[in-house]
Write a protein that holds these residues in place. Structure first.
Motif, PDB file in Angstrom:
ATOM      1  N   SER A 190     -31.166  47.917 -11.113  1.00  0.00           N
ATOM      2  CA  SER A 190     -30.461  47.286  -9.878  1.00  0.00           C
ATOM      3  C   SER A 190     -29.875  48.363  -9.028  1.00  0.00           C
ATOM      4  CB  SER A 190     -29.544  46.260 -10.378  1.00  0.00           C
ATOM      5  OG  SER A 190     -28.840  45.736  -9.153  1.00  0.00           O
ATOM      6  N   LEU A 191     -29.175  49.475  -9.634  1.00  0.00           N
ATOM      7  CA  LEU A 191     -28.470  50.311  -8.752  1.00  0.00           C
ATOM      8  C   LEU A 191     -29.612  51.176  -8.004  1.00  0.00           C
ATOM      9  CD1 LEU A 191     -25.911  51.639  -8.099  1.00  0.00           C
ATOM     10  CD2 LEU A 191     -26.045  53.076 -10.255  1.00  0.00           C
ATOM     11  N   VAL A 192     -30.668  51.576  -8.844  1.00  0.00           N
ATOM     12  CA  VAL A 192     -31.692  52.321  -8.204  1.00  0.00           C
ATOM     13  C   VAL A 192     -32.459  51.601  -6.749  1.00  0.00           C
ATOM     14  CG1 VAL A 192     -34.055  53.156  -8.457  1.00  0.00           C
ATOM     15  CG2 VAL A 192     -32.219  53.544 -10.170  1.00  0.00           C
ATOM     16  N   ASP A 193     -32.672  50.162  -7.177  1.00  0.00           N
ATOM     17  CA  ASP A 193     -33.266  49.341  -6.267  1.00  0.00           C
ATOM     18  C   ASP A 193     -32.191  49.447  -5.069  1.00  0.00           C
ATOM     19  OD1 ASP A 193     -35.518  48.771  -7.488  1.00  0.00           O
ATOM     20  OD2 ASP A 193     -34.693  46.786  -8.189  1.00  0.00           O
ATOM     21  N   VAL A 194     -30.747  49.470  -5.043  1.00  0.00           N
ATOM     22  CA  VAL A 194     -29.840  49.609  -4.056  1.00  0.00           C
ATOM     23  C   VAL A 194     -29.906  50.839  -3.505  1.00  0.00           C
ATOM     24  CG1 VAL A 194     -27.265  49.564  -3.607  1.00  0.00           C
ATOM     25  CG2 VAL A 194     -28.270  47.810  -5.098  1.00  0.00           C
ATOM     26  N   ALA A 195     -29.941  51.851  -4.218  1.00  0.00           N
ATOM     27  CA  ALA A 195     -30.255  53.243  -3.546  1.00  0.00           C
ATOM     28  C   ALA A 195     -31.477  53.316  -2.605  1.00  0.00           C
ATOM     29  CB  ALA A 195     -30.331  54.399  -4.543  1.00  0.00           C
ATOM     30  N   PHE A 196     -32.560  52.858  -3.280  1.00  0.00           N
ATOM     31  CA  PHE A 196     -33.915  52.834  -2.277  1.00  0.00           C
ATOM     32  C   PHE A 196     -33.535  52.033  -1.130  1.00  0.00           C
ATOM     33  CE2 PHE A 196     -36.142  54.360  -6.079  1.00  0.00           C
ATOM     34  CZ  PHE A 196     -36.813  55.491  -5.650  1.00  0.00           C
ATOM     35  N   GLU A 197     -32.940  50.932  -1.040  1.00  0.00           N
ATOM     36  CA  GLU A 197     -32.746  49.868  -0.054  1.00  0.00           C
ATOM     37  C   GLU A 197     -31.921  50.663   1.160  1.00  0.00           C
ATOM     38  OE1 GLU A 197     -30.840  45.432   0.902  1.00  0.00           O
ATOM     39  OE2 GLU A 197     -31.162  46.064  -1.310  1.00  0.00           O
ATOM     40  N   TRP A 198     -30.739  51.397   0.464  1.00  0.00           N
ATOM     41  CA  TRP A 198     -29.942  51.954   1.471  1.00  0.00           C
ATOM     42  C   TRP A 198     -30.513  53.232   2.103  1.00  0.00           C
ATOM     43  CZ3 TRP A 198     -28.352  56.919   2.624  1.00  0.00           C
ATOM     44  CH2 TRP A 198     -27.165  57.071   3.033  1.00  0.00           C
ATOM     45  N   MET A 212     -32.579  68.845   3.710  1.00  0.00           N
ATOM     46  CA  MET A 212     -31.671  69.905   3.440  1.00  0.00           C
ATOM     47  C   MET A 212     -32.266  70.371   1.783  1.00  0.00           C
ATOM     48  SD  MET A 212     -27.661  70.309   3.461  1.00  0.00           S
ATOM     49  CE  MET A 212     -27.739  70.381   5.587  1.00  0.00           C
ATOM     50  N   LEU A 213     -32.147  69.584   0.926  1.00  0.00           N
ATOM     51  CA  LEU A 213     -32.653  69.794  -0.493  1.00  0.00           C
ATOM     52  C   LEU A 213     -33.832  70.684  -0.378  1.00  0.00           C
ATOM     53  CD1 LEU A 213     -31.823  66.497  -2.438  1.00  0.00           C
ATOM     54  CD2 LEU A 213     -30.179  68.646  -2.277  1.00  0.00           C
ATOM     55  N   ILE A 305     -34.524  65.773  -7.408  1.00  0.00           N
ATOM     56  CA  ILE A 305     -34.626  64.220  -7.137  1.00  0.00           C
ATOM     57  C   ILE A 305     -34.532  63.585  -8.706  1.00  0.00           C
ATOM     58  CG2 ILE A 305     -35.621  62.240  -6.017  1.00  0.00           C
ATOM     59  CD1 ILE A 305     -34.359  64.250  -4.282  1.00  0.00           C
ATOM     60  N   LEU A 306     -35.576  64.041  -9.287  1.00  0.00           N
ATOM     61  CA  LEU A 306     -35.608  63.141 -10.733  1.00  0.00           C
ATOM     62  C   LEU A 306     -34.175  63.537 -11.450  1.00  0.00           C
ATOM     63  CD1 LEU A 306     -39.213  64.153 -11.648  1.00  0.00           C
ATOM     64  CD2 LEU A 306     -38.517  61.995 -10.766  1.00  0.00           C
ATOM     65  N   LEU A 307     -33.663  64.540 -11.375  1.00  0.00           N
ATOM     66  CA  LEU A 307     -32.473  64.844 -12.364  1.00  0.00           C
ATOM     67  C   LEU A 307     -31.394  63.734 -11.643  1.00  0.00           C
ATOM     68  CD1 LEU A 307     -32.525  68.439 -12.811  1.00  0.00           C
ATOM     69  CD2 LEU A 307     -32.745  66.711 -14.374  1.00  0.00           C
ATOM     70  N   PHE A 308     -31.417  63.698 -10.478  1.00  0.00           N
ATOM     71  CA  PHE A 308     -30.438  62.770  -9.721  1.00  0.00           C
ATOM     72  C   PHE A 308     -30.506  61.218 -10.052  1.00  0.00           C
ATOM     73  CE2 PHE A 308     -29.277  59.854  -6.087  1.00  0.00           C
ATOM     74  CZ  PHE A 308     -28.139  60.434  -5.973  1.00  0.00           C
ATOM     75  N   LEU A 309     -31.808  61.131 -10.224  1.00  0.00           N
ATOM     76  CA  LEU A 309     -32.011  59.387 -10.595  1.00  0.00           C
ATOM     77  C   LEU A 309     -31.710  59.458 -11.957  1.00  0.00           C
ATOM     78  CD1 LEU A 309     -35.496  58.788  -8.713  1.00  0.00           C
ATOM     79  CD2 LEU A 309     -33.254  58.112  -8.119  1.00  0.00           C
ATOM     80  N   GLY A 311     -29.595  61.060 -13.694  1.00  0.00           N
ATOM     81  CA  GLY A 311     -28.309  61.334 -13.986  1.00  0.00           C
ATOM     82  C   GLY A 311     -27.511  59.833 -13.596  1.00  0.00           C
ATOM     83  N   ILE A 312     -28.095  59.278 -12.623  1.00  0.00           N
ATOM     84  CA  ILE A 312     -27.397  57.763 -12.214  1.00  0.00           C
ATOM     85  C   ILE A 312     -27.777  56.784 -13.311  1.00  0.00           C
ATOM     86  CG2 ILE A 312     -27.882  55.830 -10.705  1.00  0.00           C
ATOM     87  CD1 ILE A 312     -28.384  57.585  -8.538  1.00  0.00           C
ATOM     88  N   ILE A 313     -28.844  56.861 -14.071  1.00  0.00           N
ATOM     89  CA  ILE A 313     -29.217  55.824 -14.993  1.00  0.00           C
ATOM     90  C   ILE A 313     -28.439  56.163 -16.232  1.00  0.00           C
ATOM     91  CG2 ILE A 313     -31.170  55.021 -16.621  1.00  0.00           C
ATOM     92  CD1 ILE A 313     -33.051  55.455 -14.212  1.00  0.00           C
ATOM     93  N   TYR A 314     -28.199  57.444 -16.574  1.00  0.00           N
ATOM     94  CA  TYR A 314     -27.613  57.671 -17.931  1.00  0.00           C
ATOM     95  C   TYR A 314     -26.016  57.637 -17.672  1.00  0.00           C
ATOM     96  CZ  TYR A 314     -31.370  59.205 -20.952  1.00  0.00           C
ATOM     97  OH  TYR A 314     -32.551  59.109 -21.533  1.00  0.00           O
ATOM     98  N   SER A 315     -25.524  57.747 -16.433  1.00  0.00           N
ATOM     99  CA  SER A 315     -24.123  57.307 -16.195  1.00  0.00           C
ATOM    100  C   SER A 315     -23.807  56.101 -16.485  1.00  0.00           C
ATOM    101  CB  SER A 315     -23.890  57.893 -14.609  1.00  0.00           C
ATOM    102  OG  SER A 315     -24.293  59.195 -14.543  1.00  0.00           O
ATOM    103  N   ILE A 316     -24.694  55.108 -16.011  1.00  0.00           N
ATOM    104  CA  ILE A 316     -24.445  53.776 -16.322  1.00  0.00           C
ATOM    105  C   ILE A 316     -24.543  53.520 -17.860  1.00  0.00           C
ATOM    106  CG2 ILE A 316     -25.336  51.403 -15.996  1.00  0.00           C
ATOM    107  CD1 ILE A 316     -26.566  52.451 -13.522  1.00  0.00           C
ATOM    108  N   TYR A 317     -25.399  53.999 -18.458  1.00  0.00           N
ATOM    109  CA  TYR A 317     -25.556  53.891 -19.969  1.00  0.00           C
ATOM    110  C   TYR A 317     -24.268  54.275 -20.489  1.00  0.00           C
ATOM    111  CZ  TYR A 317     -30.380  52.564 -20.506  1.00  0.00           C
ATOM    112  OH  TYR A 317     -31.701  51.800 -20.485  1.00  0.00           O
ATOM    113  N   ALA A 318     -23.763  55.517 -20.147  1.00  0.00           N
ATOM    114  CA  ALA A 318     -22.412  56.234 -20.781  1.00  0.00           C
ATOM    115  C   ALA A 318     -21.224  55.214 -20.671  1.00  0.00           C
ATOM    116  CB  ALA A 318     -22.298  57.388 -20.172  1.00  0.00           C
TER     117      ALA A 318
END
Length: 326
Positions: A190-198, A212-213, A305-309, A311-318
């Motif tokens: 859901s958080l990833v979907d929100v990020a893509f929607e934003w 820039m990246l 980009i993959l590490l960022f995604l 990181g978001i997922i594992y932050s939620i798990y943690a």
């Protein structure tokens, strides 16, 4: 044949020459803002154009067009040079010819606005292409990922068959753990979907962040080019903004002429080759050296980009793991 060769050589010579700026007018003018008498195109005191005099609809139209860059000769020159000599034009701008060309960031947002207007009705058919072809665009994107999905599903099936036995019935504790994992995974998705929607709603800002990246590894590989021996990161980033502007100019054409979605996508992918020629002209590298450097630049960009995604997922798990202990 000789005539064609002569014209091609003349075109290549024109590409490498800086744009000629109109000479200063010899007539004398009196500025209607500060009253200074001067000779030239603009008042040296306040900067007002010598063309502006008593109010008229013509002057009002010119001022309105200048605000949007349409009446500015720098805009037309920038569009022409980005289409015909992009790398050389960017090099001229970075070397100091900044008044000759339209500012890159202002041009970027104007072209993004124009692209939205063309997609939503300002085209030869007067249709909202974004709504009409939404399903077709989704099918094209899905077809790109179908081979990857097939590989993943095949791997899962092989892994399941290799076990060779039926799994035991899970206990209540295992069920609770699996439910917790499923709930956490759902929140992560859901958080990833929100990020893509934003990202879709703020497309211009998202493009600048990605740009820039991507500019970081690109700058590291091109900063000592034959034509740019001391390229700064800020200059590399501005150059990439101009290259994106060039791609936007080329990509507006199929939307304006209402190409079919698949034809438009193929055209846009083909237009990416122009970015390679722009970087080649800017840096002075040969085509082969330019191509492999650009391809290598994508590796750290994609990894970031993959590490960022991840990181978001594992932050939620943690976070869920910590909260479950309380």
């Amino acid at each position: 044949m000789n005539n064609i060769s002569e014209k091609w050589r003349a075109f290549c010579e024109w590409q490498q020459r800086p744009s000629l700026i109109p000479k200063m007018t010899e007539g004398h003018h009196r500025c209607h803002t500060c009253g200074l008498e001067f000779q030239g195109n603009y008042c040296p005191c306040c900067g007002q154009s010598a063309r502006i005099g008593r109010y008229s609809f013509k002057n009002a139209l010119l001022l309105f067009l200048d605000v949007w860059g349409v009446g500015n000769r720098g805009m037309f020159r920038s569009i022409r040079d980005l289409m015909l000599r992009p790398g050389y034009m960017i090099r001229d701008y970075l070397s100091g010819m900044q008044m000759a060309y339209f500012p890159p960031f202002k041009m970027f947002f104007l072209l993004c606005t124009l692209s939205i207007l063309v997609d939503t009705g300002l085209n030869i058919q007067g249709i909202n292409r974004a709504e009409k072809y939404e399903n077709e665009y989704a099918e094209i994107l899905e077809s790109w990922f179908t081979p990857l999905d097939y590989v993943i599903e095949t791997h899962k099936a092989q892994k399941k068959d290799s076990r060779g036995k039926v799994e035991e019935k899970p206990t209540e504790e295992t069920k609770e753990r699996n439910e917790a994992k499923a709930e956490t995974k759902k929140k992560a998705n859901s958080l990833v979907d929100v990020a893509f929607e934003w990202g879709e709603k703020h497309g211009a800002v998202t493009e600048l962040i990605f740009l820039m990246l991507f500019s970081v590894p690109l700058w590291l590989l091109f900063r000592h080019g034959p034509a740019t021996p001391d390229l700064r990161f800020s200059e590399c980033f501005v150059a990439m903004v101009y290259i994106i502007n060039m791609l936007l100019i080329f990509n507006i054409l199929p939307s304006l002429l209402c190409f079919s979605p698949r034809t438009e996508v193929n055209y846009n992918l083909l237009s990416l080759l122009m970015a390679l020629f722009a970087i080649k002209q800017l840096t002075g590298y040969g085509l082969v050296n330019t191509v492999w450097r650009v391809l290598v630049s994508f590796i750290p960009f994609v990894i970031t980009i993959l590490l960022f995604l991840i990181g978001i997922i594992y932050s939620i798990y943690a976070f869920e793991l910590i909260m479950s202990k309380f």
